[in-house]
Design a protein around this motif. Structure first.
Motif, PDB file in Angstrom:
ATOM      1  N   GLY A   1       0.817  -1.215   0.000  1.00  0.00           N
ATOM      2  CA  GLY A   1       0.000   0.000   0.000  1.00  0.00           C
ATOM      3  C   GLY A   1       0.847   1.260   0.000  1.00  0.00           C
ATOM      4  O   GLY A   1       0.480   2.276   0.594  1.00  0.00           O
ATOM      5  N   LEU A   2       1.993   1.217  -0.679  1.00  0.00           N
ATOM      6  CA  LEU A   2       2.932   2.351  -0.641  1.00  0.00           C
ATOM      7  C   LEU A   2       2.400   3.534  -1.451  1.00  0.00           C
ATOM      8  O   LEU A   2       2.007   3.378  -2.609  1.00  0.00           O
ATOM      9  N   THR A   3       2.383   4.683  -0.811  1.00  0.00           N
ATOM     10  CA  THR A   3       1.972   5.903  -1.506  1.00  0.00           C
ATOM     11  C   THR A   3       3.120   6.899  -1.461  1.00  0.00           C
ATOM     12  O   THR A   3       4.013   6.793  -0.623  1.00  0.00           O
ATOM     13  N   ALA A   4       3.112   7.851  -2.415  1.00  0.00           N
ATOM     14  CA  ALA A   4       4.129   8.911  -2.396  1.00  0.00           C
ATOM     15  C   ALA A   4       3.530  10.171  -2.986  1.00  0.00           C
ATOM     16  O   ALA A   4       2.676  10.108  -3.881  1.00  0.00           O
TER      17      ALA A   4
ATOM     18  N   ASP B   1       1.185  18.398  -3.355  1.00  0.00           N
ATOM     19  CA  ASP B   1      -0.190  17.909  -3.473  1.00  0.00           C
ATOM     20  C   ASP B   1      -0.329  16.797  -4.489  1.00  0.00           C
ATOM     21  O   ASP B   1      -1.347  16.121  -4.551  1.00  0.00           O
ATOM     22  N   PHE B   2       0.698  16.630  -5.320  1.00  0.00           N
ATOM     23  CA  PHE B   2       0.604  15.664  -6.409  1.00  0.00           C
ATOM     24  C   PHE B   2       0.912  14.263  -5.914  1.00  0.00           C
ATOM     25  O   PHE B   2       1.969  14.012  -5.318  1.00  0.00           O
ATOM     26  N   GLN B   3      -0.039  13.340  -6.112  1.00  0.00           N
ATOM     27  CA  GLN B   3       0.193  11.967  -5.677  1.00  0.00           C
ATOM     28  C   GLN B   3       0.841  11.183  -6.809  1.00  0.00           C
ATOM     29  O   GLN B   3       0.300  11.110  -7.922  1.00  0.00           O
TER      30      GLN B   3
ATOM     31  N   GLY C   1       6.045   6.404 -12.458  1.00  0.00           N
ATOM     32  CA  GLY C   1       6.294   6.382 -11.016  1.00  0.00           C
ATOM     33  C   GLY C   1       7.405   5.434 -10.604  1.00  0.00           C
ATOM     34  O   GLY C   1       7.595   5.184  -9.414  1.00  0.00           O
ATOM     35  N   LYS C   2       8.155   4.936 -11.571  1.00  0.00           N
ATOM     36  CA  LYS C   2       9.215   3.962 -11.265  1.00  0.00           C
ATOM     37  C   LYS C   2      10.300   4.578 -10.384  1.00  0.00           C
ATOM     38  O   LYS C   2      10.694   4.000  -9.365  1.00  0.00           O
ATOM     39  N   THR C   3      10.775   5.755 -10.785  1.00  0.00           N
ATOM     40  CA  THR C   3      11.826   6.410 -10.003  1.00  0.00           C
ATOM     41  C   THR C   3      11.305   6.793  -8.626  1.00  0.00           C
ATOM     42  O   THR C   3      12.006   6.647  -7.614  1.00  0.00           O
ATOM     43  N   THR C   4      10.069   7.231  -8.572  1.00  0.00           N
ATOM     44  CA  THR C   4       9.470   7.585  -7.282  1.00  0.00           C
ATOM     45  C   THR C   4       9.457   6.367  -6.366  1.00  0.00           C
ATOM     46  O   THR C   4       9.774   6.469  -5.172  1.00  0.00           O
ATOM     47  N   LEU C   5       9.108   5.201  -6.929  1.00  0.00           N
ATOM     48  CA  LEU C   5       9.100   3.962  -6.139  1.00  0.00           C
ATOM     49  C   LEU C   5      10.509   3.662  -5.612  1.00  0.00           C
ATOM     50  O   LEU C   5      10.685   3.329  -4.429  1.00  0.00           O
TER      51      LEU C   5
ATOM     52  N   GLU D   1       0.854   5.175 -14.233  1.00  0.00           N
ATOM     53  CA  GLU D   1       0.217   6.232 -13.439  1.00  0.00           C
ATOM     54  C   GLU D   1       0.191   5.927 -11.947  1.00  0.00           C
ATOM     55  O   GLU D   1      -0.823   6.072 -11.275  1.00  0.00           O
ATOM     56  N   GLY D   2       1.332   5.470 -11.435  1.00  0.00           N
ATOM     57  CA  GLY D   2       1.462   5.309  -9.993  1.00  0.00           C
ATOM     58  C   GLY D   2       0.884   4.030  -9.428  1.00  0.00           C
ATOM     59  O   GLY D   2       0.752   3.900  -8.218  1.00  0.00           O
ATOM     60  N   ARG D   3       0.504   3.094 -10.325  1.00  0.00           N
ATOM     61  CA  ARG D   3      -0.046   1.825  -9.840  1.00  0.00           C
ATOM     62  C   ARG D   3       0.637   0.664 -10.556  1.00  0.00           C
ATOM     63  O   ARG D   3       1.101   0.810 -11.684  1.00  0.00           O
ATOM     64  N   ILE D   4       0.655  -0.493  -9.875  1.00  0.00           N
ATOM     65  CA  ILE D   4       1.098  -1.709 -10.550  1.00  0.00           C
ATOM     66  C   ILE D   4      -0.096  -2.216 -11.359  1.00  0.00           C
ATOM     67  O   ILE D   4      -1.156  -2.490 -10.797  1.00  0.00           O
ATOM     68  N   THR D   5       0.105  -2.324 -12.672  1.00  0.00           N
ATOM     69  CA  THR D   5      -1.026  -2.737 -13.503  1.00  0.00           C
ATOM     70  C   THR D   5      -0.926  -4.195 -13.937  1.00  0.00           C
ATOM     71  O   THR D   5      -1.888  -4.763 -14.434  1.00  0.00           O
ATOM     72  N   LEU D   6       0.246  -4.780 -13.756  1.00  0.00           N
ATOM     73  CA  LEU D   6       0.424  -6.165 -14.190  1.00  0.00           C
ATOM     74  C   LEU D   6       1.654  -6.720 -13.500  1.00  0.00           C
ATOM     75  O   LEU D   6       2.628  -6.000 -13.280  1.00  0.00           O
TER      76      LEU D   6
END
Ligand SMILES: Nc1ncnc2c1ncn2[C@@H]1O[C@H](COP(=O)(O)OP(=O)(O)OP(=O)(O)O)[C@@H](O)[C@H]1O
Ligand SMILES: [Mg+2]
Lengths: 287, 239
Positions: B9-12, B16-18, B42-46, B209-214
């Motif tokens: 459930g990692l968020t960053a 204000d930008f998620q 969002g790879k680098t953010t992760l 877009e900030g989510r794991i899709t697969l």
């Protein structure tokens, strides 16, 4: 007074200015922090030396050995609790906070020691000197210059030959990436300021034994230190020594013409160097 | 079973930008995984969140079961998670060898030393006394990888090591990976180049877009699946 003697006295005075400046240069080089309280910290260390020398009757050099770790701890703590909070993109907070600290130290010293001017006695060393032809070299001024050279050699060895020095340079380049290497930038900054305060103690030893000082003497020392750093070029400790010597020689030459011109001619030399070489004489030179 | 490294459930956020919306990934001991995704996925953010450059909620990142999300970067390194950052980020005023030595600042012991890094990338030994930034892009990437290895990591995070490099150079660098794996480290490869990532990884996560899709093993995933996860819609030709 012969010209050669005047120049030699200027070079020796330059050693003292280089000692004022080396700590400032170190801290600025590593964290781009301009510590406006630097001169006041020199004066604070001089008062600590004075207390040990006058109340316990200690030899000033021995007193400096005792004061150095105290000043290191003070520098480390100041960085940890105060300066680290001011570092960021904005250059104003560190200037405001260190300016405030400068006022706090001056007033604290005025409270504790009154406005009287003092001097640390070195006994017989005070007047010891040797004659070399037309030149008379005082032992304490000579020791100040030699100490400045030793401090710069020592700092360069530390910066370029040790793991701590590599961490200093890496953190200065890029603190975020340094963090990824296991370096705590805030601790590195605290170490740097602590080290600068050890140099400040050495500067205080020669400041306090050379001439009278009082609680408000700090800002003028800061100006000389600044001028030495800027003349020498940011980022080069040997440049800082050269800057101190240029400042010292300019002052003694000015004073030889007219004693009232001593301070002014130092500032004029500083402005002249800035006009010709705006980045200083040895910007980022290989140390 | 607790994983070597896990996010839950990692968020960053950047202001204000998620940038991450509940990312779950797992890295087991001695495995290589790939994280792929388009620009801005969002790879680098992760990677920054895992390595501690960005602070997260403590229990959204765990290392061998220990909550490390709120730790600083140096403390996370001391748990054995090292990063090769995007854009290499070498220290310009240090030589090649000094850059490598800074990597060992945390004093974690293991097989990686100056000698073994020089054996892995012999060209670096020749250039050891040059300023790191005087090297070619590929050589600089080798310095960045060597510098991270000097910490003897259990997990090596590699953010776009092929960025801006010629395909032959990329192949040379990837040729070092089997030997890095042989040292026992797990490797997390972040790439936009899907081909390269699928070749070396035993599992793949695709981000959008900030989510794991697969996610899954490369041989389980069809090209079409990946492209849907990557671009959000089925494309007929990848490029
Ligand atoms: N420092 C920042 N400040 C604000 N927004 C940022 C910052 N860094 C990244 N972002 C935003 O966060 C999102 C994710 O960016 P991130 O760099 O993690 O993507 P990425 O998958 O690594 O992309 P790329 O493949 O281009 O490197 C993007 O929308 C980006 O614009
Ligand atoms: Mg990226």
């Amino acid at each position: 007074m012969s010209l050669i003697d005047t120049i030699v006295q200027g070079v020796l005075l330059g050693g003292l200015y280089a000692l004022f400046a080396a700590g400032l240069s170190l801290v600025f080089g590593i964290m781009r922090l301009v510590n406006l309280a630097h001169g006041d910290l020199i004066v604070l260390a001089a008062f600590l030396l004075l207390v040990l020398v006058s109340t316990l009757g200690l030899n000033p050099f021995l007193a400096a050995l005792l004061v150095a770790p105290v000043m290191f701890a003070l520098g480390y703590a100041l960085q940890e609790v105060l300066f680290n909070r001011t570092l960021g993109k904005d250059v104003l907070p560190p200037l405001l906070v260190t300016f405030g600290l400068s006022i706090v130290i001056q007033n604290g010293l005025l409270e504790g020691f009154s406005a009287d001017s003092r001097r640390i006695s070195t006994g017989a060393l005070e007047t010891a000197s040797m004659a070399a032809g037309p030149v008379t070299i005082g032992l304490m001024p000579l020791l100040a210059l030699l100490s400045a050279v030793a401090v710069i050699v020592g700092l360069n060895l530390l910066i370029y030959r040790t793991a701590l020095g590599r961490a200093f340079r890496a953190t200065s380049d890029d603190a975020v990436t340094a963090g990824l290497m296991g370096i705590h930038p805030r601790k590195i900054f605290a170490m740097a300021t602590g080290l600068a305060m050890v140099v400040v103690t050495i500067a205080a030893l020669y400041l306090g034994t050379r001439a009278n000082f009082d609680p408000t003497a700090g800002p003028a020392r800061l100006i000389y230190a600044f001028e030495a750093v800027i003349i020498g070029g940011l980022g080069s400790l040997w440049g800082t020594l050269a800057g101190g010597i240029i400042l010292g020689v300019a002052q003694t030459l000015g004073a030889a013409i007219n004693p009232e011109w001593q301070i002014l001619s130092g500032h004029l030399a500083f402005l002249a160097v800035l006009l010709v070489k705006p980045r200083g004489l040895f910007p980022r030179a290989v140390d | 079973m607790t994983a070597l490294l896990e996010t839950r459930g990692l968020t960053a956020f950047y202001g204000d930008f998620q940038a991450l919306f509940g990312v779950d990934i797992r890295v087991e001991a001695s495995e290589t995984i790939a994280i792929i995704g388009a620009n801005g996925a969002g790879k680098t953010t992760l990677m920054r969140a895992i390595s501690g450059v960005l602070k997260s909620a403590a229990d959204t990142i765990t290392c061998r079961g220990e909550a490390i999300g709120a730790l600083t970067a140096p403390d996370i390194l001391s748990r054995g998670v090292a990063m090769v950052p995007e854009g290499r980020r070498l220290f310009p005023s240090l030589t090649v060898e000094e850059n490598l030595l800074v990597g060992a600042y945390g004093k974690r012991r293991g097989v990686w030393t100056l000698d073994s890094v020089y054996t892995l990338f012999p060209i670096l030994k020749e250039r050891r006394n040059n300023p790191a930034t005087a090297l070619s892009g590929g050589q600089q990437q080798m310095v960045a990888i060597g510098r991270a290895l000097m910490a003897n990591p259990d997990v090596l995070l590699c953010d776009e090591i092929s960025l801006g490099l010629a395909p032959v150079v990329v192949r040379d660098i990837y040729a070092a990976f089997p030997r890095i794996r042989a040292s026992g480290a797990s490797i997390v490869i972040v790439e936009q180049d899907i081909g390269q990532a699928l070749k070396v990884a035993s599992r793949v996560y695709c981000m959008m877009e900030g989510r794991i899709t697969l996610s899954g093993r490369p041989d389980e995933l069809s090209r079409e699946n990946i492209h849907t996860a990557y671009f959000g819609a089925v494309r007929h030709e990848p490029h």
